[in-house]
Design a protein around this motif. Sequence first.
Motif, PDB file in Angstrom:
ATOM      1  N   HIS A 411       0.820  -1.216   0.000  1.00 49.80           N
ATOM      2  CA  HIS A 411       0.000   0.000   0.000  1.00 49.80           C
ATOM      3  C   HIS A 411       0.858   1.274   0.000  1.00 49.80           C
ATOM      4  N   HIS A 412       2.186   1.112  -0.119  1.00 47.56           N
ATOM      5  CA  HIS A 412       3.058   2.278  -0.244  1.00 47.56           C
ATOM      6  C   HIS A 412       2.980   2.828  -1.667  1.00 47.56           C
ATOM      7  N   ALA A 413       3.260   4.108  -1.829  1.00 45.32           N
ATOM      8  CA  ALA A 413       3.435   4.657  -3.176  1.00 45.32           C
ATOM      9  C   ALA A 413       4.656   4.007  -3.813  1.00 45.32           C
ATOM     10  N   ILE A 414       4.565   3.715  -5.110  1.00 46.23           N
ATOM     11  CA  ILE A 414       5.667   3.050  -5.800  1.00 46.23           C
ATOM     12  C   ILE A 414       6.954   3.860  -5.678  1.00 46.23           C
ATOM     13  N   SER A 415       6.841   5.175  -5.639  1.00 43.21           N
ATOM     14  CA  SER A 415       8.038   6.024  -5.524  1.00 43.21           C
ATOM     15  C   SER A 415       8.765   5.815  -4.198  1.00 43.21           C
ATOM     16  N   ASP A 416       8.084   5.271  -3.190  1.00 41.44           N
ATOM     17  CA  ASP A 416       8.709   5.025  -1.889  1.00 41.44           C
ATOM     18  C   ASP A 416       9.412   3.676  -1.820  1.00 41.44           C
ATOM     19  N   LEU A 417       9.232   2.839  -2.836  1.00 38.22           N
ATOM     20  CA  LEU A 417       9.862   1.519  -2.833  1.00 38.22           C
ATOM     21  C   LEU A 417      11.316   1.626  -3.273  1.00 38.22           C
ATOM     22  N   SER A 418      12.115   0.645  -2.871  1.00 38.98           N
ATOM     23  CA  SER A 418      13.505   0.603  -3.318  1.00 38.98           C
ATOM     24  C   SER A 418      13.555   0.224  -4.796  1.00 38.98           C
ATOM     25  N   GLY A 419      14.720   0.452  -5.412  1.00 33.25           N
ATOM     26  CA  GLY A 419      14.883   0.077  -6.812  1.00 33.25           C
ATOM     27  C   GLY A 419      14.649  -1.408  -7.030  1.00 33.25           C
ATOM     28  N   GLY A 420      15.107  -2.236  -6.080  1.00 32.76           N
ATOM     29  CA  GLY A 420      14.909  -3.675  -6.206  1.00 32.76           C
ATOM     30  C   GLY A 420      13.445  -4.069  -6.115  1.00 32.76           C
ATOM     31  N   GLN A 421      12.700  -3.410  -5.241  1.00 31.31           N
ATOM     32  CA  GLN A 421      11.270  -3.701  -5.132  1.00 31.31           C
ATOM     33  C   GLN A 421      10.516  -3.259  -6.391  1.00 31.31           C
ATOM     34  N   GLN A 422      10.921  -2.139  -6.977  1.00 33.74           N
ATOM     35  CA  GLN A 422      10.309  -1.708  -8.228  1.00 33.74           C
ATOM     36  C   GLN A 422      10.613  -2.696  -9.344  1.00 33.74           C
ATOM     37  N   ALA A 423      11.839  -3.227  -9.358  1.00 28.21           N
ATOM     38  CA  ALA A 423      12.191  -4.246 -10.354  1.00 28.21           C
ATOM     39  C   ALA A 423      11.329  -5.490 -10.178  1.00 28.21           C
ATOM     40  N   LYS A 424      11.115  -5.908  -8.927  1.00 29.22           N
ATOM     41  CA  LYS A 424      10.246  -7.062  -8.665  1.00 29.22           C
ATOM     42  C   LYS A 424       8.829  -6.806  -9.183  1.00 29.22           C
ATOM     43  N   LEU A 425       8.348  -5.583  -9.007  1.00 27.98           N
ATOM     44  CA  LEU A 425       6.992  -5.235  -9.432  1.00 27.98           C
ATOM     45  C   LEU A 425       6.861  -5.338 -10.949  1.00 27.98           C
ATOM     46  N   LEU A 426       7.846  -4.832 -11.685  1.00 29.46           N
ATOM     47  CA  LEU A 426       7.831  -4.945 -13.140  1.00 29.46           C
ATOM     48  C   LEU A 426       7.927  -6.401 -13.572  1.00 29.46           C
ATOM     49  N   LEU A 427       8.740  -7.165 -12.870  1.00 27.20           N
ATOM     50  CA  LEU A 427       8.889  -8.581 -13.183  1.00 27.20           C
ATOM     51  C   LEU A 427       7.569  -9.319 -12.983  1.00 27.20           C
ATOM     52  N   LEU A 428       6.887  -9.016 -11.895  1.00 26.76           N
ATOM     53  CA  LEU A 428       5.591  -9.644 -11.636  1.00 26.76           C
ATOM     54  C   LEU A 428       4.570  -9.262 -12.708  1.00 26.76           C
ATOM     55  N   LYS A 429       4.624  -8.022 -13.168  1.00 23.11           N
ATOM     56  CA  LYS A 429       3.726  -7.579 -14.235  1.00 23.11           C
ATOM     57  C   LYS A 429       3.939  -8.407 -15.497  1.00 23.11           C
ATOM     58  N   LEU A 430       5.199  -8.699 -15.827  1.00 24.39           N
ATOM     59  CA  LEU A 430       5.499  -9.540 -16.986  1.00 24.39           C
ATOM     60  C   LEU A 430       4.883 -10.924 -16.829  1.00 24.39           C
ATOM     61  N   VAL A 431       4.977 -11.467 -15.610  1.00 22.28           N
ATOM     62  CA  VAL A 431       4.422 -12.804 -15.354  1.00 22.28           C
ATOM     63  C   VAL A 431       2.900 -12.797 -15.488  1.00 22.28           C
ATOM     64  N   LEU A 432       2.247 -11.810 -14.874  1.00 20.09           N
ATOM     65  CA  LEU A 432       0.779 -11.763 -14.894  1.00 20.09           C
ATOM     66  C   LEU A 432       0.244 -11.490 -16.298  1.00 20.09           C
ATOM     67  N   ASP A 433       0.995 -10.751 -17.109  1.00 18.87           N
ATOM     68  CA  ASP A 433       0.549 -10.456 -18.481  1.00 18.87           C
ATOM     69  C   ASP A 433       0.765 -11.622 -19.436  1.00 18.87           C
ATOM     70  N   GLN A 434       1.505 -12.653 -18.985  1.00 17.85           N
ATOM     71  CA  GLN A 434       1.752 -13.860 -19.782  1.00 17.85           C
ATOM     72  C   GLN A 434       2.356 -13.523 -21.144  1.00 17.85           C
ATOM     73  N   ALA A 435       3.340 -12.647 -21.130  1.00 12.83           N
ATOM     74  CA  ALA A 435       4.008 -12.254 -22.368  1.00 12.83           C
ATOM     75  C   ALA A 435       4.780 -13.431 -22.950  1.00 12.83           C
ATOM     76  N   ASN A 436       4.794 -13.534 -24.295  1.00 19.35           N
ATOM     77  CA  ASN A 436       5.581 -14.597 -24.933  1.00 19.35           C
ATOM     78  C   ASN A 436       6.844 -14.059 -25.612  1.00 19.35           C
ATOM     79  N   LEU A 437       7.100 -12.760 -25.442  1.00 21.53           N
ATOM     80  CA  LEU A 437       8.359 -12.152 -25.847  1.00 21.53           C
ATOM     81  C   LEU A 437       8.720 -11.111 -24.789  1.00 21.53           C
ATOM     82  N   LEU A 438       9.911 -11.238 -24.218  1.00 23.56           N
ATOM     83  CA  LEU A 438      10.351 -10.304 -23.194  1.00 23.56           C
ATOM     84  C   LEU A 438      11.461  -9.420 -23.737  1.00 23.56           C
ATOM     85  N   LEU A 439      11.304  -8.119 -23.552  1.00 27.54           N
ATOM     86  CA  LEU A 439      12.321  -7.141 -23.922  1.00 27.54           C
ATOM     87  C   LEU A 439      12.806  -6.499 -22.626  1.00 27.54           C
TER      88      LEU A 439
END
Length: 497
Positions: A411-439
């Motif tokens: 429930h924190h603002a994304i800007s308050d998260l560490s760089g590593g936590q933001q990276a995890k969030l983007l990584l999770l987004k890739l998983v949930l979107d079920q992308a078949n090509l990752l850039l």
Amino acid sequence: MLLTIQHLSIHHQKDLRTLVQDLSLRIHTGDKVAIIGEEGNGKSSLLQLLLQEPAPDHLLVEGTIQRHFSAPVYLPQTLPKALAELSLNDYFFVDPDELDYDLVYRYADQLGFDSQRLSSLQSLDSLSGGETLKIQLIRALAGPADIFFLDEPSNDLDSLLWLEHFVATCPQAVVFVSHDEDFLNHTATKIIHLESLKRKQVAKTQVWQGNYPAYKEDRKQRYQKQKQQAQNERKEFEKTMDKHRRQKAQVRHSLINTHDATAGRLVAKKMKQVLGRERRFEQQRKELTQAPLDEEAIQLFFSNIQPLPAKKSLLKRGEFTLPTEEHLHAQDKIGIIGANGIGKSTLLKRIYQEMLIKTDIRPGYMPQQYQEMLPDLETPLQFLCPSGDQLQEQKALTHLAQLQFTRQEVHHAISDLSGGQQAKLLLLKLVLDQANLLLLDEPSRNFSPTSQPQIRQLFQQYPGAIIAVSHDRHFLRQVCDRVYRLTEAGLVPVDNF
């Protein structure tokens, strides 16, 4: 002596958790002290606190820090907003008395940054990530310094071997945060490891007087030894308890079936002895060697991915400077390396934009600058579930917990998260979107050394195609089938990486 740290503890008052627990350490001239730990464990906070006080309002600090240095130099993880709009000329020449310009031009040459650009009107925010790091390094290293505080100095840098050599051989002390395992292996002489155990409810802070490979091996051996000792003690204790339980059952049976008063008193006395022995056993149970605690590993998997046919060509020769006779197929994993500023991130973004147009491809994109994809003011939950659907939110919360986000952090603002936590969030987004090509643009840059093996394995097992810009040598070796170097003439195959 440059720093004396005694019984330092740092508590995050907003999240009600401890980041650093009872840290004591002395830092001398020439020491190279690496701060490591999982994402969000307080590494940058500790680095900044060692540099100067006061601590931010949300942190409660106990213990003492005695600073004996006079010329500290700090390199932040990201370029401060106050500097972003400066020109290179203003950045280097507004305060000429501060810098040794012989060193400025020497370091620019060694880092491969065109020295003629130093006096240009180009703004800092127009530089690539690697170039931004280079100019900060040049300015930081060319000034007076008796100790360096560096936050992720190897991120996005193409001159890693130069930086490794500088840190390892410079006479000053260097205190740094890094996720690059090779960089840690070649530079650190002391380790501060910030751990957060039991779902981030228990902080554990370890200090190792030695290099990183020795620390990893010692940590592994201590873990296995404690685990084996705990298992052996528990096994022997259970044998003793089994014998005790049989004796107790026999005495209880005799007590129930004894009708003679004299015999009954003897049996009752025996039962009292048995119960007294049981209390001693319970005390011994508390004194058994405990099974070692370890931070929970990242649990994340690409599931339900519908990979494209293996022979399907995604990029053909000539497209996006791909060399003649080269193709990118739907299950290839490609790495791209090259000098800072050559255009790797621009190329990756162009490919992503082209792939968005194609109806049979579901691309996922992880940029180098996370703000391109992450809205600062939203929470992780709002970012992952913009519709507010309860089932989606529950699924997202489960995944976030597996990535070691606490109930407060979602429930924190994304800007308050560490760089590593933001990276995890983007990584999770890739998983949930079920992308078949990752850039992916520097996908491993903000993950801790202890998370790196899981991250590499995650991408290695990914069933779709990957195009990744990376300076991470471990990542390139383990994940990528082929590696290209981007030059002014285009992409050139690299045989050994």
